[in-house]
Write a protein that holds these residues in place. Structure first.
Motif, PDB file in Angstrom:
ATOM      1  N   LEU A 122       0.851  -1.195   0.000  1.00  0.00           N
ATOM      2  CA  LEU A 122       0.000   0.000   0.000  1.00  0.00           C
ATOM      3  C   LEU A 122       0.881   1.238   0.000  1.00  0.00           C
ATOM      4  O   LEU A 122       2.034   1.184   0.437  1.00  0.00           O
ATOM      5  CB  LEU A 122      -0.899   0.026   1.231  1.00  0.00           C
ATOM      6  CG  LEU A 122      -1.948  -1.080   1.326  1.00  0.00           C
ATOM      7  CD1 LEU A 122      -1.557  -2.104   2.367  1.00  0.00           C
ATOM      8  CD2 LEU A 122      -3.315  -0.493   1.661  1.00  0.00           C
ATOM      9  N   LYS A 164      -1.405  16.944  -3.905  1.00  0.00           N
ATOM     10  CA  LYS A 164      -2.519  16.005  -3.859  1.00  0.00           C
ATOM     11  C   LYS A 164      -1.935  14.610  -3.699  1.00  0.00           C
ATOM     12  O   LYS A 164      -0.788  14.368  -4.082  1.00  0.00           O
ATOM     13  CB  LYS A 164      -3.388  16.099  -5.117  1.00  0.00           C
ATOM     14  CG  LYS A 164      -2.627  15.675  -6.359  1.00  0.00           C
ATOM     15  CD  LYS A 164      -2.523  16.788  -7.360  1.00  0.00           C
ATOM     16  CE  LYS A 164      -1.585  16.469  -8.501  1.00  0.00           C
ATOM     17  NZ  LYS A 164      -1.338  15.122  -8.918  1.00  0.00           N
ATOM     18  N   ARG A 165      -2.736  13.722  -3.159  1.00  0.00           N
ATOM     19  CA  ARG A 165      -2.265  12.398  -2.798  1.00  0.00           C
ATOM     20  C   ARG A 165      -2.830  11.358  -3.759  1.00  0.00           C
ATOM     21  O   ARG A 165      -4.024  11.377  -4.071  1.00  0.00           O
ATOM     22  CB  ARG A 165      -2.749  12.071  -1.384  1.00  0.00           C
ATOM     23  CG  ARG A 165      -1.921  11.034  -0.645  1.00  0.00           C
ATOM     24  CD  ARG A 165      -2.538  10.675   0.688  1.00  0.00           C
ATOM     25  NE  ARG A 165      -3.828  10.060   0.479  1.00  0.00           N
ATOM     26  CZ  ARG A 165      -4.998  10.643   0.651  1.00  0.00           C
ATOM     27  NH1 ARG A 165      -5.072  11.866   1.094  1.00  0.00           N
ATOM     28  NH2 ARG A 165      -6.113  10.002   0.402  1.00  0.00           N
ATOM     29  N   THR A 166      -1.999  10.459  -4.221  1.00  0.00           N
ATOM     30  CA  THR A 166      -2.461   9.313  -5.006  1.00  0.00           C
ATOM     31  C   THR A 166      -2.260   8.074  -4.144  1.00  0.00           C
ATOM     32  O   THR A 166      -1.175   7.874  -3.599  1.00  0.00           O
ATOM     33  CB  THR A 166      -1.617   9.184  -6.291  1.00  0.00           C
ATOM     34  OG1 THR A 166      -1.825  10.352  -7.089  1.00  0.00           O
ATOM     35  CG2 THR A 166      -2.026   7.943  -7.088  1.00  0.00           C
ATOM     36  N   SER A 167      -3.297   7.265  -3.991  1.00  0.00           N
ATOM     37  CA  SER A 167      -3.050   6.044  -3.227  1.00  0.00           C
ATOM     38  C   SER A 167      -2.623   4.932  -4.166  1.00  0.00           C
ATOM     39  O   SER A 167      -2.976   4.902  -5.354  1.00  0.00           O
ATOM     40  CB  SER A 167      -4.230   5.654  -2.351  1.00  0.00           C
ATOM     41  OG  SER A 167      -5.415   5.641  -3.078  1.00  0.00           O
ATOM     42  N   ALA A 225      -3.726  11.041 -10.636  1.00  0.00           N
ATOM     43  CA  ALA A 225      -4.636   9.899 -10.520  1.00  0.00           C
ATOM     44  C   ALA A 225      -5.091   9.837  -9.075  1.00  0.00           C
ATOM     45  O   ALA A 225      -4.307  10.126  -8.163  1.00  0.00           O
ATOM     46  CB  ALA A 225      -3.944   8.603 -10.913  1.00  0.00           C
ATOM     47  N   GLY A 226      -6.348   9.476  -8.853  1.00  0.00           N
ATOM     48  CA  GLY A 226      -6.836   9.331  -7.480  1.00  0.00           C
ATOM     49  C   GLY A 226      -6.186   8.151  -6.792  1.00  0.00           C
ATOM     50  O   GLY A 226      -5.728   8.253  -5.659  1.00  0.00           O
ATOM     51  N   ALA A 227      -6.152   7.027  -7.487  1.00  0.00           N
ATOM     52  CA  ALA A 227      -5.513   5.827  -6.946  1.00  0.00           C
ATOM     53  C   ALA A 227      -4.939   5.040  -8.111  1.00  0.00           C
ATOM     54  O   ALA A 227      -5.523   5.018  -9.200  1.00  0.00           O
ATOM     55  CB  ALA A 227      -6.506   4.981  -6.178  1.00  0.00           C
ATOM     56  N   SER A 249      -7.057   1.151   1.510  1.00  0.00           N
ATOM     57  CA  SER A 249      -7.091   2.565   1.142  1.00  0.00           C
ATOM     58  C   SER A 249      -8.544   2.982   0.916  1.00  0.00           C
ATOM     59  O   SER A 249      -9.441   2.149   0.879  1.00  0.00           O
ATOM     60  CB  SER A 249      -6.241   2.806  -0.110  1.00  0.00           C
ATOM     61  OG  SER A 249      -6.554   1.867  -1.109  1.00  0.00           O
ATOM     62  N   ASN A 250      -8.790   4.270   0.762  1.00  0.00           N
ATOM     63  CA  ASN A 250     -10.153   4.768   0.702  1.00  0.00           C
ATOM     64  C   ASN A 250     -10.716   4.702  -0.711  1.00  0.00           C
ATOM     65  O   ASN A 250      -9.991   4.948  -1.673  1.00  0.00           O
ATOM     66  CB  ASN A 250     -10.214   6.206   1.222  1.00  0.00           C
ATOM     67  CG  ASN A 250     -11.567   6.492   1.835  1.00  0.00           C
ATOM     68  OD1 ASN A 250     -12.573   6.578   1.131  1.00  0.00           O
ATOM     69  ND2 ASN A 250     -11.619   6.613   3.152  1.00  0.00           N
ATOM     70  N   LEU A 256     -12.742   8.905  -3.984  1.00  0.00           N
ATOM     71  CA  LEU A 256     -11.611   9.440  -4.738  1.00  0.00           C
ATOM     72  C   LEU A 256     -12.069  10.557  -5.666  1.00  0.00           C
ATOM     73  O   LEU A 256     -13.249  10.634  -6.015  1.00  0.00           O
ATOM     74  CB  LEU A 256     -10.982   8.301  -5.560  1.00  0.00           C
ATOM     75  CG  LEU A 256     -10.293   7.192  -4.729  1.00  0.00           C
ATOM     76  CD1 LEU A 256     -10.027   5.964  -5.581  1.00  0.00           C
ATOM     77  CD2 LEU A 256      -8.997   7.705  -4.123  1.00  0.00           C
ATOM     78  N   SER A 277     -10.661  15.759 -11.394  1.00  0.00           N
ATOM     79  CA  SER A 277     -10.237  16.594 -10.266  1.00  0.00           C
ATOM     80  C   SER A 277      -9.009  16.044  -9.548  1.00  0.00           C
ATOM     81  O   SER A 277      -8.480  16.701  -8.641  1.00  0.00           O
ATOM     82  CB  SER A 277     -11.404  16.850  -9.305  1.00  0.00           C
ATOM     83  OG  SER A 277     -11.842  15.654  -8.719  1.00  0.00           O
ATOM     84  N   ALA A 278      -8.530  14.863  -9.953  1.00  0.00           N
ATOM     85  CA  ALA A 278      -7.264  14.377  -9.383  1.00  0.00           C
ATOM     86  C   ALA A 278      -6.093  15.281  -9.780  1.00  0.00           C
ATOM     87  O   ALA A 278      -5.005  15.161  -9.230  1.00  0.00           O
ATOM     88  CB  ALA A 278      -6.996  12.938  -9.813  1.00  0.00           C
ATOM     89  N   SER A 280      -6.955  17.537  -6.475  1.00  0.00           N
ATOM     90  CA  SER A 280      -7.453  17.099  -5.174  1.00  0.00           C
ATOM     91  C   SER A 280      -7.188  15.632  -4.911  1.00  0.00           C
ATOM     92  O   SER A 280      -6.760  14.899  -5.798  1.00  0.00           O
ATOM     93  CB  SER A 280      -8.936  17.439  -5.030  1.00  0.00           C
ATOM     94  OG  SER A 280      -9.693  16.770  -6.007  1.00  0.00           O
ATOM     95  N   SER A 281      -7.436  15.217  -3.706  1.00  0.00           N
ATOM     96  CA  SER A 281      -7.043  13.900  -3.222  1.00  0.00           C
ATOM     97  C   SER A 281      -8.256  13.118  -2.776  1.00  0.00           C
ATOM     98  O   SER A 281      -9.324  13.675  -2.542  1.00  0.00           O
ATOM     99  CB  SER A 281      -6.106  14.042  -2.021  1.00  0.00           C
ATOM    100  OG  SER A 281      -5.049  14.908  -2.293  1.00  0.00           O
ATOM    101  N   GLY A 282      -8.085  11.834  -2.606  1.00  0.00           N
ATOM    102  CA  GLY A 282      -9.127  10.999  -2.042  1.00  0.00           C
ATOM    103  C   GLY A 282      -9.360  11.327  -0.575  1.00  0.00           C
ATOM    104  O   GLY A 282      -8.600  12.066   0.055  1.00  0.00           O
ATOM    105  N   LEU A 283     -10.443  10.763  -0.054  1.00  0.00           N
ATOM    106  CA  LEU A 283     -10.801  10.985   1.345  1.00  0.00           C
ATOM    107  C   LEU A 283      -9.735  10.379   2.253  1.00  0.00           C
ATOM    108  O   LEU A 283      -9.213   9.300   1.968  1.00  0.00           O
ATOM    109  CB  LEU A 283     -12.158  10.316   1.612  1.00  0.00           C
ATOM    110  CG  LEU A 283     -12.849  10.699   2.912  1.00  0.00           C
ATOM    111  CD1 LEU A 283     -13.330  12.133   2.874  1.00  0.00           C
ATOM    112  CD2 LEU A 283     -14.038   9.765   3.171  1.00  0.00           C
ATOM    113  N   SER A 284      -9.448  11.073   3.338  1.00  0.00           N
ATOM    114  CA  SER A 284      -8.447  10.563   4.281  1.00  0.00           C
ATOM    115  C   SER A 284      -8.712  11.139   5.653  1.00  0.00           C
ATOM    116  O   SER A 284      -9.622  11.957   5.839  1.00  0.00           O
ATOM    117  CB  SER A 284      -7.039  10.946   3.824  1.00  0.00           C
ATOM    118  OG  SER A 284      -6.765  12.297   4.154  1.00  0.00           O
ATOM    119  N   LEU A 328      -7.117  13.336   6.976  1.00  0.00           N
ATOM    120  CA  LEU A 328      -6.925  14.796   6.905  1.00  0.00           C
ATOM    121  C   LEU A 328      -8.240  15.541   6.712  1.00  0.00           C
ATOM    122  O   LEU A 328      -8.342  16.718   7.046  1.00  0.00           O
ATOM    123  CB  LEU A 328      -5.966  15.149   5.762  1.00  0.00           C
ATOM    124  CG  LEU A 328      -4.500  14.758   5.979  1.00  0.00           C
ATOM    125  CD1 LEU A 328      -3.691  15.028   4.723  1.00  0.00           C
ATOM    126  CD2 LEU A 328      -3.910  15.519   7.167  1.00  0.00           C
TER     127      LEU A 328
END
Lengths: 438, 438
Positions: free
Chosen positions: A117, A389-392, B346-348, B366-367, B370, B375-376, B379-383, B385
Motif C-alpha cells: 500500500l 494532492k495524494r495518489t493512493s 490519478a486518485g488511486a 485505502s479509501n 476518490l 479533479s485528481a 485534489s485527493s481521495g478521502l483521508s 486529513l
C-alpha cells in the motif's frame, strides 16, 4: 457603543448565540453577471479580456499587453524602497522555513498479508493566484499564497492583478518576484478567474485558483469550481483576544483595532474576567481611533461587530472560544500556554503578551490565510497541503488476491454489483489468465 | 459502438480534447426547491423533517421516530448474513490500519531567533455522513466515510439515511455499527442535510457533512457550505486501464465493466499499444455484458462514455493519462511500477495484473472515495486529513518581538495599515506595557 456581554447575565446564552450568527457580509447577487463574463471569456478568449479590462479597469491591454513583462517586474523591484524589499525578503525566508516543515511524506509499505500500500504526494502542476487591486492589494498576501506553492513544487504560479487605470502596485510586483511567481497578467475580476480556469490564447489554464477577491471574484471562483480547484472563499477577518486585567489596555486596544481597520465587516472581540479591564480597553480603543488613518473603517467594524465578553473564569471561556472558532486568537493571560492547549477551534493562536497577531500577518513564518467566519471548526489555514494532492497505491500479487478476494466478492454481491465480483473472481479462478504469465 | 481513438490519427488531439470535456452528468436545476426545503427545516425543525419524510419517503417518522434505535441497529447486525459481517469486519480492520498511518503529527519548534512556532492538529468535533437510499446504499461507503473520522478522533459521527417506504438496508446499519457511527436518523434528501447543518430539536448540528447523494443532496450541501464544511461533490466514477497485449482480454473487460455498472454516467477507458488487443477487449466486454445483472446501466455507460485509446508507446501515454487524471488507474503492463511512478494525476493507482480496482473498493485498506471528473489534477481521495484541522501557534518573548517587529512595522506601513504597525510598535517602545510585568 460596542456590544457588552456578561456570562452572569441571565440571557447570556441567547445573546451570545445571536452574536455568533450575526452576518457580517452582504453578498451582492452577481451570479448572472458573472456567468455572462465567464462564458464570454470562454468563447472569445483574449479579445474578451481586452474588452473587459477596457470597460472595468479603464486600461488598454491590447496596447499594454496582458502579460506584465519581466523588465517591468524587475524595474518595480529595483525602484522599491530598500527597507520594504528587505522586510519582504526577511518575511519570505521565514515563511519558506516554516512551510518546508509542512511537506507531507510519501508512505509505502507491505502489510502482514504481503499487500503493498502507499500514499504518494505530488504537486499540482499549475496554480493561479488572484491579487486584488486598490487598497486591498497586499504584498504580504502575495508571499503567503505563493510561497507554499513554491515549497510544494508547483511549476507554474500564475498571478493575475487588475491594473485599475493602468497602475500596478510596484511592491506587489516586487513581492511576486521574491516569491518566485512565474507569470503575471494585468487582469482582474471574474474575467481573470475565467481566463485562469479555461485558458485563452495568451494564458494557459491552471488546475487550481487561490487568493482573495471581491464578490465578482468569489462568484467566479464558485462557478469554475470543478473545472479547477479553488481555495476557501475568505470572509472578513476576526480576532478574539483573551486577556487578564494585568495587561496594558493600550496594547490590547491596538490589537483589536489592527483587526478592525481591515474592513467594516471585520470583528474584534475581547474576552476578559474583569469588567473594569474591559472598560479600560474600550476607552483605549476610543482614544486610539482618533489617530488612525483608517479610523472610519475601524470605527464601523468596532461599533457594528466588536464585543467585550466578561466571563467569571477561563473554564467557562474555553467552550465559548470554541464556538467563536476565531480566525485569530490572542491569549494574553497568566499561563497562556495551558489555556491555549485547551482551545480546540482557532485558525491560529498567538501566545503571550509579546505576540500580537500582526506578527503572524507578516513575519512570524506561519501563514496569514486562515479560516474566517467560524470555519476553524472544520477547516485549516493555507499550507503546503493546499498545493499537493495524494495518489493512493495498491499492489497485490496472485497470492494476496487469494487472501483478499473472497471478502471483496462477498461485499460486491451484497451490494448487487456483479461485474465487481467478476473482476475479482475471474482472476482467482485462473491465476495466469490463461495466457501463461504470472 | 464504443469510441476508438488512435494517437496516430491526424485529428487525435482535437478528438482527445473533445473526449476530455464530454459532460457525463446532467445537473438538475433544483436550487430553488432545495432552498425552500432548507429554510423550512431551519424554521420548523423536527416538524419539517416529519412532513418531508412523509411526502418524499412515504414514512411516518412521527410514529417511527427520527432516530434509529440502538436495538434496531443491533438487530440488523445480528440478523445479517455472517459471511457479509465477516467481510465487513475484515474490510473495516484493513481500512483502520491503513488510515492510522495518515494521522498528521503536531509540530512545535523554536527557531534560531527564539521564536516558537507550531502546527497543532485536532479532530472536528462532529461530522454528518449522508448515505443514499435504494440501490446506491453501499455498506462499503459507510466504512470508507466513517472509519477515517473515527481514526481522526471525531467524537460524534451522525449518519442520515432515507428509509423509503420505511425500509432501511440492514447491512448498512451493520456497517455503521462496525464503523462506530454514533447516531443514525432515518431521513434523507435536502432536509437531512439542512438538519445536520442547522440542527433541530432532535438532531444536534455537526461541523462538516460528508458522503455522496443525488442532485438535491448535492445542492443542499453547496447551500449549507460555510455554515458547515462539506466534502467534494462526487461525480460519476471512472477507470483508466493501461494494458499490454499479454493480458487476458476477459480480465480487462471485467474491470472496465465493474466501473460501467455503477452508473450510466460512469466512464471506462482502455489505453493500449495494440489495436488488436483493444478489439479483443471490446469483444470480451460485449460477451460479458450479456450475463450482467446491471447490464443496461453498464451498456449505456460503455457506449456513451467508454473509449479505447491506442498509443504508439507508453511515453506518449503518460501525458494523456495525466490529462485524463482518472479517479482509478489500473496499470497492467510489464514494469508497471516504473510506469506508475511517471503518472502524476490519478486518485488511486492499482499496479499489476493481480490488482483489480475492485479490491480498492472494498478490502485494500485505502479509501474508495476518490476525486472524479479530472479533479485528481488538484485534489485527493478521502483521508484522515478531511476530519482534522490545523491550528498554527506562534509565541514570541520581548526579545523576539524586538527582532521581528521592525520588518512587521515596515510592511504594515507599506500596506497602509497604521493600527497594525501600532500593535507592534506600542510593545517595542515599552517592554513591560507600563504595568511592571515582563
Amino acid at each position: 457603543m460596542v456590544l457588552r456581554l456578561d456570562y452572569r447575565q441571565p440571557d447570556f446564552e441567547a445573546r451570545f448565540a445571536a452574536f455568533l450568527t450575526t452576518k457580517r457580509e452582504v453578498s451582492a447577487d452577481v451570479e448572472t453577471d458573472v456567468r455572462a463574463i465567464v462564458s464570454e471569456v470562454r468563447a472569445r478568449g483574449d479579445e474578451a479580456l481586452h474588452d473587459f479590462s477596457q470597460r472595468f479597469d479603464g486600461i488598454d491591454t491590447r496596447k499594454l499587453g496582458l502579460a506584465v513583462a519581466a523588465e517591468e517586474i524587475e524595474a518595480a523591484y529595483r525602484s522599491a524602497d530598500p527597507d520594504i524589499i528587505a522586510a519582504l525578503e526577511f518575511a519570505h525566508d521565514r515563511i519558506v522555513s516554516h512551510h518546508q516543515r509542512q511537506m507531507p511524506q510519501d508512505d509505502r509499505y507491505v502489510d502482514a498479508l504481503g499487500v503493498e500500500l502507499g500514499s504518494r504526494w505530488t504537486a499540482i502542476e499549475a496554480v493561479g493566484l488572484y491579487v486584488p487591486g486598490g487598497t486591498a492589494s497586499y504584498p504580504s498576501s502575495v508571499l503567503m499564497n505563493a510561497v507554499p506553492a513554491k515549497v510544494a513544487g508547483v511549476e507554474r504560479i500564475v498571478m493575475v492583478v487588475p491594473a485599475r487605470d493602468g497602475a500596478l502596485n510596484p511592491v506587489v510586483l516586487a513581492a511576486a518576484r521574491i516569491a518566485g511567481v512565474s507569470e503575471i497578467y494585468r487582469i482582474g475580476g471574474a474575467q481573470a478567474i475565467a481566463a485562469l480556469a479555461y485558458g485563452t490564447e495568451t494564458i494557459r489554464p491552471v488546475a487550481k485558483i487561490m487568493g482573495p477577491g471581491n464578490a465578482w471574484v468569489a462568484a467566479a471562483k464558485r462557478q469554475v469550481f470543478g473545472t479547477v480547484g479553488i481555495d476557501m472563499i475568505a470572509g472578513p477577518s476576526e480576532v478574539l483576544v483573551m486577556a487578564d486585567p494585568d495587561n496594558n489596555p493600550d496594547w490590547i486596544a491596538a490589537d483589536l483595532l489592527a483587526q478592525a481597520e481591515h474592513d467594516a465587516g471585520a470583528q474584534s472581540i475581547l474576552m476578559t474576567r474583569d469588567a473594569g479591564f474591559g472598560e479600560a480597553v474600550v476607552e483605549a480603543v476610543e482614544r486610539q481611533l482618533a489617530t488612525l488613518s483608517r479610523s472610519e473603517t475601524a470605527r464601523r467594524s468596532w461599533a457594528d461587530f466588536g464585543a467585550v465578553i466578561v466571563v467569571p473564569g477561563w473554564d467557562v471561556a474555553v467552550p465559548l472560544a470554541d464556538r467563536i472558532a476565531a480566525e485569530h486568537l490572542e491569549i494574553a493571560t497568566d499561563d497562556a500556554e495551558t489555556l491555549a492547549a485547551r482551545i480546540r477551534n482557532a485558525g491560529a493562536i498567538f501566545i503571550g503578551r509579546h505576540t500580537p497577531e500582526v506578527i503572524g500577518d507578516y513575519v512570524g513564518g506561519s501563514n496569514h490565510v486562515l479560516p474566517t467566519a467560524r470555519s476553524a471548526r472544520f477547516s485549516s489555514g493555507l499550507s503546503v497541503l493546499d498545493y499537493v494532492k495524494r495518489t493512493s497505491i495498491l499492489r497485490l500479487g496472485a497470492e494476496q488476491l487469494q487472501s483478499l478476494g473472497p471478502a471483496a466478492i462477498t461485499l460486491a454481491r451484497a451490494e448487487g454489483l456483479d461485474a465487481h465480483a467478476r473482476s475479482v473472481s475471474i482472476r482467482m479462478n485462473s491465476r495466469d489468465g490463461g495466457l501463461g504469465q504470472e
